[in-house]
Design a protein around this motif. Structure first.
Motif, PDB file in Angstrom:
ATOM      1  N   VAL A  89       7.254 -15.496   2.186  1.00 12.93           N
ATOM      2  CA  VAL A  89       5.997 -14.776   1.940  1.00 12.93           C
ATOM      3  C   VAL A  89       6.217 -13.270   2.086  1.00 12.93           C
ATOM      4  CG1 VAL A  89       3.626 -14.439   2.743  1.00 12.93           C
ATOM      5  CG2 VAL A  89       4.561 -16.751   2.565  1.00 12.93           C
ATOM      6  N   ALA A  90       6.992 -12.860   3.085  1.00  7.61           N
ATOM      7  CA  ALA A  90       7.261 -11.428   3.286  1.00  7.61           C
ATOM      8  C   ALA A  90       8.031 -10.846   2.106  1.00  7.61           C
ATOM      9  CB  ALA A  90       8.025 -11.215   4.595  1.00  7.61           C
ATOM     10  N   VAL A  91       9.017 -11.573   1.611  1.00 13.56           N
ATOM     11  CA  VAL A  91       9.780 -11.104   0.440  1.00 13.56           C
ATOM     12  C   VAL A  91       8.858 -10.990  -0.767  1.00 13.56           C
ATOM     13  CG1 VAL A  91      11.606 -11.692  -1.206  1.00 13.56           C
ATOM     14  CG2 VAL A  91      11.994 -12.019   1.229  1.00 13.56           C
ATOM     15  N   ALA A  92       8.020 -11.995  -0.979  1.00  9.78           N
ATOM     16  CA  ALA A  92       7.102 -11.977  -2.121  1.00  9.78           C
ATOM     17  C   ALA A  92       6.123 -10.813  -2.017  1.00  9.78           C
ATOM     18  CB  ALA A  92       6.341 -13.304  -2.205  1.00  9.78           C
ATOM     19  N   LEU A  93       5.636 -10.547  -0.824  1.00  6.95           N
ATOM     20  CA  LEU A  93       4.718  -9.431  -0.614  1.00  6.95           C
ATOM     21  C   LEU A  93       5.411  -8.111  -0.960  1.00  6.95           C
ATOM     22  CD1 LEU A  93       1.909  -8.555   0.766  1.00  6.95           C
ATOM     23  CD2 LEU A  93       3.410  -7.920   2.648  1.00  6.95           C
ATOM     24  N   GLY A  94       6.633  -7.939  -0.468  1.00  9.56           N
ATOM     25  CA  GLY A  94       7.368  -6.713  -0.762  1.00  9.56           C
ATOM     26  C   GLY A  94       7.649  -6.542  -2.244  1.00  9.56           C
ATOM     27  N   ALA A  95       8.051  -7.626  -2.905  1.00  4.35           N
ATOM     28  CA  ALA A  95       8.317  -7.561  -4.346  1.00  4.35           C
ATOM     29  C   ALA A  95       7.033  -7.251  -5.116  1.00  4.35           C
ATOM     30  CB  ALA A  95       8.927  -8.871  -4.821  1.00  4.35           C
ATOM     31  N   GLY A  96       5.941  -7.851  -4.697  1.00  2.00           N
ATOM     32  CA  GLY A  96       4.654  -7.572  -5.344  1.00  2.00           C
ATOM     33  C   GLY A  96       4.236  -6.124  -5.159  1.00  2.00           C
ATOM     34  N   GLN A  97       4.442  -5.598  -3.959  1.00  8.67           N
ATOM     35  CA  GLN A  97       4.109  -4.197  -3.687  1.00  8.67           C
ATOM     36  C   GLN A  97       4.943  -3.264  -4.559  1.00  8.67           C
ATOM     37  OE1 GLN A  97       1.821  -2.715  -1.093  1.00  8.67           O
ATOM     38  NE2 GLN A  97       2.110  -1.216  -2.712  1.00  8.67           N
ATOM     39  N   ARG A  98       6.225  -3.571  -4.683  1.00 11.27           N
ATOM     40  CA  ARG A  98       7.113  -2.744  -5.509  1.00 11.27           C
ATOM     41  C   ARG A  98       6.645  -2.745  -6.959  1.00 11.27           C
ATOM     42  NH1 ARG A  98      13.009  -4.167  -7.317  1.00 11.27           N
ATOM     43  NH2 ARG A  98      11.848  -6.042  -7.657  1.00 11.27           N
ATOM     44  N   ARG A  99       6.263  -3.905  -7.467  1.00 10.15           N
ATOM     45  CA  ARG A  99       5.806  -3.996  -8.861  1.00 10.15           C
ATOM     46  C   ARG A  99       4.451  -3.310  -9.035  1.00 10.15           C
ATOM     47  NH1 ARG A  99       9.005  -8.405  -7.731  1.00 10.15           N
ATOM     48  NH2 ARG A  99      10.470  -8.991  -9.374  1.00 10.15           N
TER      49      ARG A  99
END
Length: 143
Positions: A89-99
């Motif tokens: 979930v943390a990785v997905a959140l970070g990737a979503g924030q970057r996008r």
């Protein structure tokens, strides 16, 4: 910061809701230390343990390529199922924030160009970007 929006303060702007989500995922209670969740969210791969590096990189860039074996490998070296979930979930959140940041920056650049040359239409999608999804879909379908 509370883990749920304050209903008395009608602040339900997407930025506020995303800040609540980010706080809950990265700083809220969990089995994984908050520092580790921050590190994987920001993809600081040089600070990620060796056994996590491949999983974090896969989830960040190509989540559809993740495998059950990657998860089993993490469980084998001592990560719990709860921790693997929290890290995912943390990785997905970070990737979503970057996008999201990249998309907002693109909009800001387009608005700046539009303000500099009023009356000149700003294309919704640059021609080279419009052709890219078809190629990517074709490449991924063949794999």
């Amino acid at each position: 910061m509370p883990l749920v929006p304050d209903t008395d303060n009608d602040d339900t702007a997407p930025e506020s809701l995303f800040a609540v989500l980010r706080h809950a995922v990265l700083d809220g209670p969990g089995s994984t230390p908050s520092r580790v969740r921050h590190v994987v969210a920001h993809a600081k791969l040089d600070e990620v343990s060796h056994e996590l590096r491949g999983y974090v990189d896969t989830m960040r860039e190509h989540a559809w390529r993740s495998t059950d074996q990657q998860v089993r490998d993490l469980l084998t070296v001592g990560w719990s199922e709860d921790q693997v979930f929290e890290l995912t979930v943390a990785v997905a959140l970070g990737a979503g924030q970057r996008r999201l940041d990249a998309g907002l920056a693109a909009i800001a650049r387009a608005q700046t160009r539009q303000a500099a040359a009023p009356g000149t239409p700003v294309p919704a999608v640059p021609a080279q970007a419009a052709a890219r999804p078809v190629a990517e879909v074709t490449r991924h379908a063949a794999a």
